[in-house]
Scaffold this motif. Structure first.
Motif, PDB file in Angstrom:
ATOM      1  N   THR A  32       0.875  -1.335  -0.220  1.00 55.19           N
ATOM      2  CA  THR A  32      -0.123  -0.014   0.034  1.00 55.19           C
ATOM      3  C   THR A  32       0.884   1.081  -0.037  1.00 55.19           C
ATOM      4  OG1 THR A  32      -0.009   0.050   2.419  1.00 55.19           O
ATOM      5  CG2 THR A  32      -1.697  -1.282   1.233  1.00 55.19           C
ATOM      6  N   PRO A  33       0.453   2.474  -0.324  1.00 50.39           N
ATOM      7  CA  PRO A  33       0.820   3.718  -0.375  1.00 50.39           C
ATOM      8  C   PRO A  33       1.344   4.041   1.048  1.00 50.39           C
ATOM      9  CG  PRO A  33      -0.971   3.875  -1.772  1.00 50.39           C
ATOM     10  CD  PRO A  33      -1.199   2.526  -0.977  1.00 50.39           C
ATOM     11  N   TRP A 109      -4.373  11.787   3.262  1.00 55.45           N
ATOM     12  CA  TRP A 109      -2.870  12.496   3.070  1.00 55.45           C
ATOM     13  C   TRP A 109      -2.293  12.313   1.613  1.00 55.45           C
ATOM     14  CZ3 TRP A 109       0.683   8.800   1.618  1.00 55.45           C
ATOM     15  CH2 TRP A 109       0.559   7.678   1.866  1.00 55.45           C
ATOM     16  N   ARG A 110      -2.534  11.421   0.913  1.00 59.85           N
ATOM     17  CA  ARG A 110      -2.246  10.995  -0.433  1.00 59.85           C
ATOM     18  C   ARG A 110      -3.000  12.020  -1.404  1.00 59.85           C
ATOM     19  NH1 ARG A 110      -3.049   7.866  -4.739  1.00 59.85           N
ATOM     20  NH2 ARG A 110      -1.383   7.206  -5.939  1.00 59.85           N
ATOM     21  N   ASP A 111      -4.235  12.257  -1.243  1.00 59.92           N
ATOM     22  CA  ASP A 111      -4.823  13.294  -1.858  1.00 59.92           C
ATOM     23  C   ASP A 111      -4.586  14.674  -1.904  1.00 59.92           C
ATOM     24  OD1 ASP A 111      -6.480  11.162  -3.219  1.00 59.92           O
ATOM     25  OD2 ASP A 111      -8.053  11.393  -1.773  1.00 59.92           O
ATOM     26  N   ILE A 139       8.629   9.242  -1.149  1.00 58.12           N
ATOM     27  CA  ILE A 139       7.380   9.121  -0.953  1.00 58.12           C
ATOM     28  C   ILE A 139       6.561   9.728  -2.145  1.00 58.12           C
ATOM     29  CG2 ILE A 139       5.629  10.363   0.695  1.00 58.12           C
ATOM     30  CD1 ILE A 139       7.880   9.845   2.895  1.00 58.12           C
ATOM     31  N   LEU A 140       7.049  10.887  -2.528  1.00 55.60           N
ATOM     32  CA  LEU A 140       6.209  11.550  -3.540  1.00 55.60           C
ATOM     33  C   LEU A 140       6.295  10.537  -5.227  1.00 55.60           C
ATOM     34  CD1 LEU A 140       8.111  14.952  -3.570  1.00 55.60           C
ATOM     35  CD2 LEU A 140       5.607  14.582  -3.013  1.00 55.60           C
ATOM     36  N   SER A 143       4.887   6.471  -3.534  1.00 59.11           N
ATOM     37  CA  SER A 143       3.690   6.519  -2.758  1.00 59.11           C
ATOM     38  C   SER A 143       2.554   7.380  -3.245  1.00 59.11           C
ATOM     39  CB  SER A 143       3.862   6.969  -1.397  1.00 59.11           C
ATOM     40  OG  SER A 143       2.663   6.737  -0.531  1.00 59.11           O
ATOM     41  N   ALA A 144       2.928   8.560  -3.798  1.00 63.34           N
ATOM     42  CA  ALA A 144       1.773   9.581  -4.447  1.00 63.34           C
ATOM     43  C   ALA A 144       1.834   9.576  -5.765  1.00 63.34           C
ATOM     44  CB  ALA A 144       2.275  10.989  -3.776  1.00 63.34           C
ATOM     45  N   ASP A 145       2.690   8.804  -6.318  1.00 65.25           N
ATOM     46  CA  ASP A 145       2.934   8.501  -7.996  1.00 65.25           C
ATOM     47  C   ASP A 145       3.151  10.296  -8.518  1.00 65.25           C
ATOM     48  OD1 ASP A 145       2.424   5.975  -8.662  1.00 65.25           O
ATOM     49  OD2 ASP A 145       0.216   6.044  -7.940  1.00 65.25           O
ATOM     50  N   MET A 146       3.895  10.767  -7.923  1.00 59.70           N
ATOM     51  CA  MET A 146       4.315  12.344  -8.540  1.00 59.70           C
ATOM     52  C   MET A 146       5.585  12.105  -8.812  1.00 59.70           C
ATOM     53  SD  MET A 146       2.451  14.509  -5.375  1.00 59.70           S
ATOM     54  CE  MET A 146       2.620  16.024  -6.240  1.00 59.70           C
ATOM     55  N   PRO A 147       5.787  12.784 -10.283  1.00 60.44           N
ATOM     56  CA  PRO A 147       7.092  12.800 -10.992  1.00 60.44           C
ATOM     57  C   PRO A 147       8.376  13.374 -10.245  1.00 60.44           C
ATOM     58  CG  PRO A 147       5.679  14.171 -11.980  1.00 60.44           C
ATOM     59  CD  PRO A 147       4.927  13.747 -10.855  1.00 60.44           C
TER      60      PRO A 147
END
Length: 223
Positions: A32-33, A109-111, A139-140, A143-147
């Motif tokens: 999980t994230p 938190w992820r959103d 984490i970005l 977990s958050a799928d941010m580039p």
DNA sequence: ATCCCGAAAG
DNA sequence: CTTTCTGGAT
């Protein structure tokens, strides 16, 4: 000679070579994230095998959730994560991150992170005591799928040797160079960092195994 | 530059 | 025995 010693244009070809050699690495190894966040804290200067032992201890206690870990006393948490090293220190650091995550309304938190710009989300994570550049970017990205490109000790060593950037290049500079050298894409950043870790652990070690290295043909071997 | 710390590899 | 491991704070 005024020949250019480093050239970031070597980066993209190296990525292709690594991907074709090793294939997709399927990172981050987590369910999980939230588990990614815990693992990112525990793996600071620790081998992943020892982190898995710590995660197994937490899971065996049925405590691998934000609510359970957040409510757990520091000493109890420290004992569970003992195998990952720096256990007293990491228990406190992890609690700081958990407090931050738990403070987000509705547990989203992820959103929340994804609602911010990349650099704003990064700055926000860096304010958490115990979260440094690599942990924040992990984490970005994972977990958050941010580039956000993840740099680590291997990245700096390999990049220096392969002439991607000068020896002694720091974290932020290296991160910027990667982010302008390959497609600004979560999947690419995900695979590239994982491939770099594999190369650094198995070939581009302190004492490098250049003869068998997948990047042998594209590396000037600036050791 | 030093401290935090266990586990496995070299 | 020494080094290293998907670092960060002081």
């Amino acid at each position: 000679m005024a020949r250019k010693e480093t050239d970031k244009s070597r980066i993209a070809p190296a990525y292709k070579k690594l991907l074709s050699t090793f294939g997709g690495q399927n990172w981050w190894p987590a369910e999980t994230p939230f588990e990614v966040c815990v693992g990112a804290m525990l793996t600071q200067n620790a081998s992943w095998g020892n982190v898995e032992k710590a995660l197994a201890n937490i899971r065996a206690r049925g405590a691998l959730s934000l609510a359970k870990l957040h409510a757990m006393p520091d000493e109890e948490l420290a004992e569970l994560i003992r195998p990952s090293g720096y256990f007293r220190l990491k228990a406190k650091r992890l609690k700081h991150l958990l407090a931050f995550l738990a403070d987000v309304k509705g547990g989203k938190w992820r959103d929340f992170l994804r609602s911010l710009s990349l650099e704003k989300a990064r700055e926000t994570l860096l304010k958490v005591h115990g979260v440094g550049p690599e942990t924040a970017d992990s984490i970005l990205l994972y977990s958050a799928d941010m580039p956000s490109f993840v740099v680590d000790k291997y990245t700096l060593r390999i990049g220096g040797r392969c002439g991607w950037f000068p020896h002694g290049t720091k974290y932020e500079e290296a991160r910027a160079i990667f982010m302008e050298s390959v497609a600004k894409n979560v999947k690419v950043y995900n695979e590239f960092h994982a491939l770099i870790v594999r190369l650094g652990a198995n070939f581009c070690k302190t004492k490098p195994l250049c003869a068998d290295c997948p990047l042998n043909s594209v590396c000037p071997k600036k050791i």
